[in-house]
Design a protein around this motif. Structure first.
Motif, PDB file in Angstrom:
ATOM      1  N   VAL A 157      -3.044 -14.738   4.554  1.00 61.96           N
ATOM      2  CA  VAL A 157      -2.702 -14.558   3.132  1.00 61.96           C
ATOM      3  C   VAL A 157      -3.627 -13.490   2.539  1.00 61.96           C
ATOM      4  O   VAL A 157      -4.835 -13.501   2.785  1.00 61.96           O
ATOM      5  N   ILE A 158      -3.046 -12.543   1.812  1.00 58.26           N
ATOM      6  CA  ILE A 158      -3.814 -11.547   1.065  1.00 58.26           C
ATOM      7  C   ILE A 158      -3.484 -11.715  -0.415  1.00 58.26           C
ATOM      8  O   ILE A 158      -2.300 -11.714  -0.799  1.00 58.26           O
ATOM      9  N   ILE A 159      -4.519 -11.897  -1.221  1.00 59.64           N
ATOM     10  CA  ILE A 159      -4.344 -12.120  -2.660  1.00 59.64           C
ATOM     11  C   ILE A 159      -4.987 -10.960  -3.426  1.00 59.64           C
ATOM     12  O   ILE A 159      -6.182 -10.706  -3.266  1.00 59.64           O
ATOM     13  N   VAL A 160      -4.199 -10.248  -4.203  1.00 60.77           N
ATOM     14  CA  VAL A 160      -4.759  -9.177  -5.028  1.00 60.77           C
ATOM     15  C   VAL A 160      -4.968  -9.720  -6.444  1.00 60.77           C
ATOM     16  O   VAL A 160      -4.015  -9.916  -7.202  1.00 60.77           O
ATOM     17  N   ASP A 161      -6.233 -10.005  -6.732  1.00 62.38           N
ATOM     18  CA  ASP A 161      -6.627 -10.556  -8.036  1.00 62.38           C
ATOM     19  C   ASP A 161      -7.349  -9.440  -8.794  1.00 62.38           C
ATOM     20  O   ASP A 161      -8.576  -9.485  -9.003  1.00 62.38           O
ATOM     21  N   SER A 162      -6.580  -8.419  -9.142  1.00 61.76           N
ATOM     22  CA  SER A 162      -7.212  -7.209  -9.685  1.00 61.76           C
ATOM     23  C   SER A 162      -7.054  -7.144 -11.201  1.00 61.76           C
ATOM     24  O   SER A 162      -6.342  -7.944 -11.806  1.00 61.76           O
ATOM     25  N   THR A 163      -7.685  -6.164 -11.764  1.00 60.78           N
ATOM     26  CA  THR A 163      -7.420  -5.814 -13.162  1.00 60.78           C
ATOM     27  C   THR A 163      -6.029  -5.166 -13.194  1.00 60.78           C
ATOM     28  O   THR A 163      -5.379  -5.020 -12.165  1.00 60.78           O
ATOM     29  N   ASP A 164      -5.616  -4.747 -14.372  1.00 64.45           N
ATOM     30  CA  ASP A 164      -4.325  -4.056 -14.466  1.00 64.45           C
ATOM     31  C   ASP A 164      -4.454  -2.645 -13.894  1.00 64.45           C
ATOM     32  O   ASP A 164      -5.571  -2.182 -13.642  1.00 64.45           O
ATOM     33  N   PRO A 165      -3.352  -1.953 -13.661  1.00 63.80           N
ATOM     34  CA  PRO A 165      -3.435  -0.615 -13.030  1.00 63.80           C
ATOM     35  C   PRO A 165      -4.008   0.445 -13.969  1.00 63.80           C
ATOM     36  O   PRO A 165      -3.395   1.456 -14.274  1.00 63.80           O
ATOM     37  N   ILE A 166      -5.220   0.151 -14.455  1.00 62.94           N
ATOM     38  CA  ILE A 166      -5.962   1.144 -15.240  1.00 62.94           C
ATOM     39  C   ILE A 166      -7.391   1.160 -14.703  1.00 62.94           C
ATOM     40  O   ILE A 166      -7.875   0.125 -14.232  1.00 62.94           O
ATOM     41  N   GLY A 167      -8.021   2.290 -14.719  1.00 64.91           N
ATOM     42  CA  GLY A 167      -9.389   2.345 -14.215  1.00 64.91           C
ATOM     43  C   GLY A 167      -9.442   2.041 -12.729  1.00 64.91           C
ATOM     44  O   GLY A 167      -8.515   2.394 -11.985  1.00 64.91           O
ATOM     45  N   PRO A 168     -10.472   1.298 -12.294  1.00 64.43           N
ATOM     46  CA  PRO A 168     -10.638   1.066 -10.849  1.00 64.43           C
ATOM     47  C   PRO A 168      -9.479   0.293 -10.219  1.00 64.43           C
ATOM     48  O   PRO A 168      -9.270   0.351  -9.023  1.00 64.43           O
ATOM     49  N   GLY A 169      -8.716  -0.408 -11.044  1.00 58.57           N
ATOM     50  CA  GLY A 169      -7.626  -1.218 -10.484  1.00 58.57           C
ATOM     51  C   GLY A 169      -6.392  -0.431 -10.104  1.00 58.57           C
ATOM     52  O   GLY A 169      -5.517  -0.902  -9.381  1.00 58.57           O
ATOM     53  N   GLU A 170      -6.331   0.820 -10.559  1.00 54.85           N
ATOM     54  CA  GLU A 170      -5.092   1.614 -10.390  1.00 54.85           C
ATOM     55  C   GLU A 170      -4.705   1.777  -8.910  1.00 54.85           C
ATOM     56  O   GLU A 170      -3.554   1.661  -8.534  1.00 54.85           O
ATOM     57  N   VAL A 171      -5.718   1.959  -8.046  1.00 58.02           N
ATOM     58  CA  VAL A 171      -5.437   2.214  -6.618  1.00 58.02           C
ATOM     59  C   VAL A 171      -4.840   0.998  -5.921  1.00 58.02           C
ATOM     60  O   VAL A 171      -4.326   1.087  -4.815  1.00 58.02           O
ATOM     61  N   LEU A 172      -4.913  -0.149  -6.580  1.00 56.73           N
ATOM     62  CA  LEU A 172      -4.415  -1.383  -5.957  1.00 56.73           C
ATOM     63  C   LEU A 172      -2.937  -1.613  -6.250  1.00 56.73           C
ATOM     64  O   LEU A 172      -2.392  -2.670  -5.947  1.00 56.73           O
ATOM     65  N   PHE A 173      -2.306  -0.619  -6.868  1.00 59.08           N
ATOM     66  CA  PHE A 173      -0.878  -0.741  -7.189  1.00 59.08           C
ATOM     67  C   PHE A 173      -0.096   0.400  -6.553  1.00 59.08           C
ATOM     68  O   PHE A 173       0.927   0.838  -7.060  1.00 59.08           O
ATOM     69  N   THR A 174      -0.555   0.884  -5.406  1.00 60.59           N
ATOM     70  CA  THR A 174       0.110   2.037  -4.772  1.00 60.59           C
ATOM     71  C   THR A 174       0.834   1.622  -3.493  1.00 60.59           C
ATOM     72  O   THR A 174       0.481   0.614  -2.860  1.00 60.59           O
ATOM     73  N   ASP A 175       1.823   2.410  -3.115  1.00 60.77           N
ATOM     74  CA  ASP A 175       2.564   2.152  -1.865  1.00 60.77           C
ATOM     75  C   ASP A 175       1.607   2.174  -0.676  1.00 60.77           C
ATOM     76  O   ASP A 175       1.719   1.367   0.243  1.00 60.77           O
ATOM     77  N   THR A 176       0.643   3.100  -0.717  1.00 61.03           N
ATOM     78  CA  THR A 176      -0.321   3.206   0.395  1.00 61.03           C
ATOM     79  C   THR A 176      -1.090   1.897   0.558  1.00 61.03           C
ATOM     80  O   THR A 176      -1.232   1.346   1.651  1.00 61.03           O
ATOM     81  N   PHE A 177      -1.555   1.386  -0.582  1.00 64.07           N
ATOM     82  CA  PHE A 177      -2.331   0.135  -0.544  1.00 64.07           C
ATOM     83  C   PHE A 177      -1.471  -1.009   0.006  1.00 64.07           C
ATOM     84  O   PHE A 177      -1.888  -1.751   0.903  1.00 64.07           O
ATOM     85  N   TYR A 178      -0.258  -1.109  -0.496  1.00 64.92           N
ATOM     86  CA  TYR A 178       0.628  -2.197  -0.032  1.00 64.92           C
ATOM     87  C   TYR A 178       0.967  -2.028   1.454  1.00 64.92           C
ATOM     88  O   TYR A 178       1.096  -2.991   2.201  1.00 64.92           O
ATOM     89  N   GLY A 179       1.118  -0.765   1.889  1.00 63.89           N
ATOM     90  CA  GLY A 179       1.407  -0.517   3.312  1.00 63.89           C
ATOM     91  C   GLY A 179       0.267  -0.988   4.205  1.00 63.89           C
ATOM     92  O   GLY A 179       0.466  -1.600   5.257  1.00 63.89           O
ATOM     93  N   HIS A 180      -0.962  -0.740   3.774  1.00 60.09           N
ATOM     94  CA  HIS A 180      -2.132  -1.225   4.538  1.00 60.09           C
ATOM     95  C   HIS A 180      -2.186  -2.758   4.522  1.00 60.09           C
ATOM     96  O   HIS A 180      -2.535  -3.392   5.528  1.00 60.09           O
ATOM     97  N   ALA A 181      -1.803  -3.341   3.384  1.00 57.65           N
ATOM     98  CA  ALA A 181      -1.812  -4.815   3.322  1.00 57.65           C
ATOM     99  C   ALA A 181      -0.852  -5.376   4.357  1.00 57.65           C
ATOM    100  O   ALA A 181      -1.192  -6.309   5.107  1.00 57.65           O
ATOM    101  N   ARG A 182       0.325  -4.783   4.464  1.00 54.46           N
ATOM    102  CA  ARG A 182       1.304  -5.265   5.448  1.00 54.46           C
ATOM    103  C   ARG A 182       0.711  -5.160   6.853  1.00 54.46           C
ATOM    104  O   ARG A 182       0.841  -6.068   7.678  1.00 54.46           O
ATOM    105  N   ARG A 183       0.010  -4.075   7.120  1.00 53.95           N
ATOM    106  CA  ARG A 183      -0.579  -3.856   8.464  1.00 53.95           C
ATOM    107  C   ARG A 183      -1.610  -4.940   8.780  1.00 53.95           C
ATOM    108  O   ARG A 183      -1.801  -5.325   9.931  1.00 53.95           O
ATOM    109  N   LEU A 184      -2.268  -5.453   7.751  1.00 48.64           N
ATOM    110  CA  LEU A 184      -3.348  -6.433   7.971  1.00 48.64           C
ATOM    111  C   LEU A 184      -2.861  -7.880   7.880  1.00 48.64           C
ATOM    112  O   LEU A 184      -3.675  -8.814   7.883  1.00 48.64           O
ATOM    113  N   LEU A 185      -1.526  -8.075   7.760  1.00 49.24           N
ATOM    114  CA  LEU A 185      -0.997  -9.440   7.703  1.00 49.24           C
ATOM    115  C   LEU A 185      -0.587  -9.922   9.086  1.00 49.24           C
ATOM    116  O   LEU A 185      -0.087  -9.144   9.914  1.00 49.24           O
TER     117      LEU A 185
END
Ligand code: SAM
Length: 287
Positions: A157-185
């Motif tokens: 299980v991967i849980i993204v408990d981030s801020t909203d997609p502003i500031g440092p949280g923005e990178v956690l809402f990208t296709d690249t990030f989600y693609g890496h998450a899939r690879r690590l599941l």
């Protein structure tokens, strides 16, 4: 309307055409880290309130409605989760709920801002409730996007408990990030994400669902209700490597919940199943 950070009120700065205000009965902390401005104050209704860059992150009064649903839905739906990854979650509330499951023997938590962890231990101890001392917790201070791009042992299980997609949280809402998450599941792994309040932030959910459709055999979202995340139900993104987890039957879910031996104030097996029933205006954001 009181002005931000003056007149004894915090006026939330998340939306440019809507604001909620919380009375500051007592300021406990107000400082800038390298990443964001941290504030903690006491409010009669919500208890201690954490804001990052003026946006409510979590409150003692209603945090259970968020942390329970983002932790127990994927873990109990999976049924055999042993390794969990939390991205963000600096206040410790997510890790606390994850590690209430004795079946989870490892939780890595990747938080970009050590300042959030340090002052949460001091000013929001009820949120972490000692989890930072749990030997199963591996706390990593790093950008979650950078961590996810590396190779790691896979997670159930991967849980993204981030801020909203502003500031440092923005990178956690990208296709690249989600693609890496899939690879690590793992083969039956599940990714769940904090995806904002659809009535207020439809594009946030629309964007994540577009990415999930391309990446996950089972994709969608489920709902919770957090009063301090103003504007209606909150969407939690769901991306699973198989449809098994979402389809788990109520009797099995009830058995897993009972076996976990955890007491919850929002989550129930019935609420778990019902949370995937979406109002039409939210379902429309998924297509
Ligand atoms: N429950 C909150 C919500 O729904 O908005 C989120 C709570 S938690 C405080 C959000 C955490 O995400 C913060 O501690 C913040 O520092 C962290 N964060 C933001 N961007 C990050 C990134 N790129 N990598 C890791 N952690 C990040």
């Amino acid at each position: 309307m009181p002005t931000p950070d003056r007149d004894g009120w915090t006026v939330e700065t998340l939306h440019d055409d809507y604001a909620q205000a919380l009375r500051e009965d007592r300021i406990l902390y107000d400082n800038k880290t390298d990443h964001q401005r941290l504030r903690v104050f006491e409010n009669a209704r919500f208890g201690r309130v954490l804001t990052l860059d003026g946006v409510v992150q979590t409150t003692e009064g209603d945090e259970f409605m968020y942390h329970e649903m983002l932790a127990h839905v994927p873990i109990l739906a999976h049924g055999a989760a042993q390794r969990v990854l939390v991205i963000g979650g600096g206040d410790g509330g997510m890790a606390r709920e994850v590690l209430r499951h004795q079946s989870v023997d490892h939780c890595t938590m990747v938080e970009i801002d050590a300042g959030v962890v340090d002052f949460s231990k001091e000013f929001l101890p009820a949120l972490s409730d000692g989890v930072f001392d749990d030997p199963r917790l591996n706390l990593v201070i790093a950008d979650g996007a950078a961590f996810m791009a590396e190779d790691h042992e896979k997670f159930d299980v991967i849980i993204v408990d981030s801020t909203d997609p502003i500031g440092p949280g923005e990178v956690l809402f990208t296709d690249t990030f989600y693609g890496h998450a899939r690879r690590l599941l793992t083969a039956d792994g599940i990714l769940v994400t904090q995806n904002g309040v659809p009535f207020m932030q439809p594009d946030e959910l629309r964007g994540t669902m577009r990415a999930f459709r391309a990446l996950f055999p089972d994709h969608g979202c489920y709902l919770t209700h957090v009063p301090s995340y103003a504007g209606g139900p909150m969407a939690l993104g769901w991306g699973a490597m198989s449809g098994k987890a979402r389809a788990v039957d109520p009797v099995t879910l009830q058995g897993r919940y009972a076996a976990a031996g955890i007491t919850t104030r929002y989550y129930t097996p019935e609420v778990h199943k019902a949370a995937f029933a979406l109002p039409a205006y939210i379902a429309a954001l998924l297509t």
